[in-house]
Structures are given as structure tokens and as C-alpha cells.
Write an enzyme that holds these catalytic residues in place. Structure first.
Site, mmCIF file in Angstrom:
data_model
loop_
_atom_site.group_PDB
_atom_site.id
_atom_site.type_symbol
_atom_site.label_atom_id
_atom_site.label_comp_id
_atom_site.label_asym_id
_atom_site.label_seq_id
_atom_site.Cartn_x
_atom_site.Cartn_y
_atom_site.Cartn_z
ATOM 1 N N GLY A 199 -10.575 -5.803 11.528
ATOM 2 C CA GLY A 199 -11.246 -7.072 11.756
ATOM 3 C C GLY A 199 -12.372 -7.244 10.756
ATOM 4 O O GLY A 199 -12.118 -7.396 9.559
ATOM 5 N N SER A 207 -8.364 -0.884 7.215
ATOM 6 C CA SER A 207 -9.014 -2.131 6.835
ATOM 7 C C SER A 207 -10.499 -2.050 7.211
ATOM 8 O O SER A 207 -11.199 -1.148 6.760
ATOM 9 C CB SER A 207 -8.300 -3.307 7.495
ATOM 10 O OG SER A 207 -8.697 -4.540 6.926
ATOM 11 N N TRP A 208 -11.004 -2.962 8.057
ATOM 12 C CA TRP A 208 -12.383 -2.811 8.513
ATOM 13 C C TRP A 208 -12.569 -1.480 9.244
ATOM 14 O O TRP A 208 -13.645 -0.869 9.181
ATOM 15 C CB TRP A 208 -12.776 -3.968 9.431
ATOM 16 C CG TRP A 208 -13.990 -3.677 10.255
ATOM 17 C CD1 TRP A 208 -14.049 -3.389 11.586
ATOM 18 C CD2 TRP A 208 -15.350 -3.575 9.782
ATOM 19 N NE1 TRP A 208 -15.347 -3.130 11.971
ATOM 20 C CE2 TRP A 208 -16.169 -3.242 10.881
ATOM 21 C CE3 TRP A 208 -15.945 -3.754 8.521
ATOM 22 C CZ2 TRP A 208 -17.537 -3.066 10.782
ATOM 23 C CZ3 TRP A 208 -17.324 -3.581 8.420
ATOM 24 C CH2 TRP A 208 -18.104 -3.251 9.535
ATOM 25 N N ASP A 223 -1.149 -4.706 -1.542
ATOM 26 C CA ASP A 223 -2.110 -5.173 -0.550
ATOM 27 C C ASP A 223 -2.910 -6.320 -1.148
ATOM 28 O O ASP A 223 -3.707 -6.126 -2.066
ATOM 29 C CB ASP A 223 -3.036 -4.017 -0.150
ATOM 30 C CG ASP A 223 -3.933 -4.342 1.031
ATOM 31 O OD1 ASP A 223 -4.219 -5.526 1.250
ATOM 32 O OD2 ASP A 223 -4.355 -3.387 1.719
ATOM 33 N N HIS A 240 -0.704 -4.832 3.357
ATOM 34 C CA HIS A 240 -1.917 -4.403 4.034
ATOM 35 C C HIS A 240 -1.696 -3.915 5.469
ATOM 36 O O HIS A 240 -2.437 -3.063 5.949
ATOM 37 C CB HIS A 240 -2.905 -5.584 4.065
ATOM 38 C CG HIS A 240 -4.222 -5.262 4.699
ATOM 39 N ND1 HIS A 240 -5.160 -4.431 4.105
ATOM 40 C CD2 HIS A 240 -4.769 -5.661 5.882
ATOM 41 C CE1 HIS A 240 -6.220 -4.335 4.882
ATOM 42 N NE2 HIS A 240 -6.018 -5.062 5.973
#
Length: 327
Positions: free
Chosen positions: A53, A120-121, A272, A300
């Protein structure tokens, strides 16, 4: 590859579905309570899963990357999203609050050290957590690296990725007047925090849709439910508006020496479009204890078949290394 075939390929790399043996709402202060669950073997190697996120929330599929006979898997919804409350709230919601929450979960569950797994985050948060508490991070498993830099934000929200997907970029910028398009994060911020729930949901779906459409090289997925999209977009935009609440641009790389004693593996999709591979490459070039696996035909998403297979391979490989990792 059609969607059904792709999902079958992904599922073949995962362990069977499991249910938590423990679920709780943990009061972390500041008016926030967060959802926490544990799955697998209560006496197993502890691993904490950090979702993306910011604002994505954890999902049952995230439990399935770990052999339930060997792992004690801890998942939680970060402040403001998923089952955590208050929903979509950005009050007292910063990177440093999340780092403190991770430590509170560890202490509450009586865990000394654990593996930290994030994408990711979630990879950003894992790196910042490990740099803050290197003695608690036994190993990092990272996917789709995002280093929370201005260059990465400029790429995704400043038109870089839009050069590859001009039709999808046009859909993202269409509701924003031309005189505001020089800063799409700020333009969306005004609308995501307008106080008009209907307007917030409409723009949240566009914000989430832009990211979801570029997540995978195989699928271009549809519209998110309004409640989920609003929390996801508001939290993500809040963090990006504040540059991740870091002290300076490039902070993670500047502090890479703090990971000298923390080993890890990075799984990165070659294609990605959300978090370009250069970040993962530069990270592992500077992080002597880190190794990079570049997946040739992947984007991704956690659900990419090649990424799923490599993550499963890593977690299986770590099963026999509990003593070496001090777990």
C-alpha cells in the site's frame, strides 16, 4: 495466458489454505486498534508479513507462502486499513507509528527475533524496521522493492509509467484540471480528503485503478470496492504526500550500513512498472548480506507466478536455518 490458467499456476506454488489459530484486535494507542492473526505452528519459526500500500491490508493468500508445519506466521492490518480501526484514518498514522506497532506485536507475542517478509510498501517498511531494530530482524524476504524516494514517486505519478500505458494514464489524469496536473499526488490529495465521501470514493477508485492496472504483466484488473479503495487511496496518498515521513530523500540507502548483520533475499519482477527494478538492483549492490533474484517474465504483483514460486522457494530454504538465524 488466460486468467484461470494463470491462477492455477500461482496456486500450484502455494501451500493449502489454512485458518488462524489466534485472532485479536490489539490496542496500539492514539485511538487505533489493529487486527493481528497467527497461523501455522505456534512453536514454529516466527515470520511477520508486512502488506503493501500503504493501506492494502493482509489477505488469506499471504498465509500460504509458508510451510504451516514449520512456520509461525503473523499477519496484521496496518493502521487505518483492513480490519483495523478507525478505518481510512490518517491521524497518528506514520511510518514510525507502524514501526512501533510491529515492535508492540513482537513483544505482545513473546517473540525475540523473527523473519520479516514484505512486498512493495511492505518491503519499504521491512527495510526501515530492520534498520531501526536490526537485532530483531533475523532475515528479510523482500519483493518489488520501493525505496520511498522522490524519483520513484515522479516515475509513477509524474508520467514516467504513463509513457508505457498512455490510455490508462489518460484515465487517471482525466478528472484533474490541466493546471493541477504538474503534481498529481497533491491534486488527488485535495479530492481524497475533501470531506465529501462520494467524491473521495470516486477518486479513490481511480487512484487504486491506476496502480492495479499496472501491477501484473498478465492481467488488467477491474474496479476496487469503494470502502477498500477509499482506505487504500487515502493512506497511500497521505504517506506519499509526506514522503514516507522519512528525514530526507534516499534515507533507506543512506542507512544501508545498519543492515550489515541482517541477511536477506530480494525478489524483483523484471517488468515491474510500479517499482522499477533499478531500486532492487541498487539496494542489493550496496547491501552485502542481500541477494537479488530477478524474475524474467514478471511485473509487480505478489500473485505473479514466477514471483510466487521464488518466494516459496526462499521460505522453504529457510526452514532448516532456524539455529543459524537465532530463531
Amino acid at each position: 495466458m488466460d486468467r484461470t490458467a494463470g491462477q492455477k499456476s500461482i496456486i500450484s506454488h502455494l501451500y493449502p489454505p489454512i485458518e488462524p489459530f489466534d485472532q485479536r484486535m490489539l490496542d496500539v494507542g492514539d485511538g487505533h486498534t489493529i487486527y493481528v492473526e497467527q497461523c501455522g505452528n505456534p512453536q514454529g519459526m516466527p515470520v511477520v508479513v508486512l502488506h503493501g500500500g500503504p493501506g492494502g491490508g493482509c489477505s488469506p493468500a499471504m498465509r500460504r507462502y509458508f510451510d504451516p508445519r514449520h512456520y509461525r506466521v503473523i499477519l496484521f492490518d496496518q493502521r487505518g486499513c483492513g480490519r483495523s480501526r478507525p478505518h481510512a484514518s490518517v491521524e497518528a498514522n506514520t511510518t514510525w507509528h507502524l514501526v512501533a506497532d510491529i515492535e508492540l506485536i513482537r513483544e505482545t507475542l513473546g517473540i525475540s527475533r523473527w523473519i520479516v517478509f514484505g512486498g512493495s510498501w511492505g518491503a519499504t517498511l521491512a527495510l526501515i524496521y530492520a534498520q531501526t531494530h536490526p537485532e530483531r530482524a533475523a532475515f528479510l524476504v523482500l519483493r518489488g522493492v520501493f525505496l520511498m524516494t522522490q524519483a520513484e514517486l515522479d516515475w509513477f505519478y509524474g508520467g514516467g509509467a504513463g509513457r508505457f500505458f498512455p490510455d490508462l494514464w489518460e484515465r487517471f489524469v482525466a478528472p484533474i484540471p490541466e493546471n493541477e496536473r504538474d503534481d498529481m499526488i497533491a491534486a488527488y490529495h485535495r479530492r481524497l480528503f475533501s470531506g465529501d465521501t462520494g467524491e473521495e470514493v470516486r477518486h479513490a477508485r481511480l487512484w487504486a485503478g491506476w496502480e492495479n492496472a499496472l501491477a501484473s504483466i498478465e492481467f488488467r484488473g477491474g474496479e476496487s470496492p469503494g470502502e477498500y479503495a477509499r482506505a487504500f487511496a487515502r493512506l497511500e496518498n497521505h504517506y506519499f504526500t509526506n514522503r514516507g515521513f522519512l528525514d530526507h530523500d534516499g534515507q533507506i540507502m543512506a542507512n544501508i550500513c545498519r543492515l550489515a548483520e541482517v541477511p536477506g533475499r530480494v525478489v524483483q519482477g523484471r517488468f515491474d512498472m510500479i517499482c522499477p527494478p533499478v531500486a532492487a538492483y541498487r539496494l542489493t549492490e550496496s547491501w552485502e548480506a542481500g541477494e537479488l533474484a530477478m524474475i524474467p517474465l514478471a511485473g509487480h504483483a505478489l500473485s505473479e507466478a514466477g514471483i510466487t514460486a521464488e518466494l516459496r522457494r526462499i521460505t522453504d530454504d529457510l526452514r532448516g536455518r532456524a539455529r543459524m538465524l537465532g530463531l
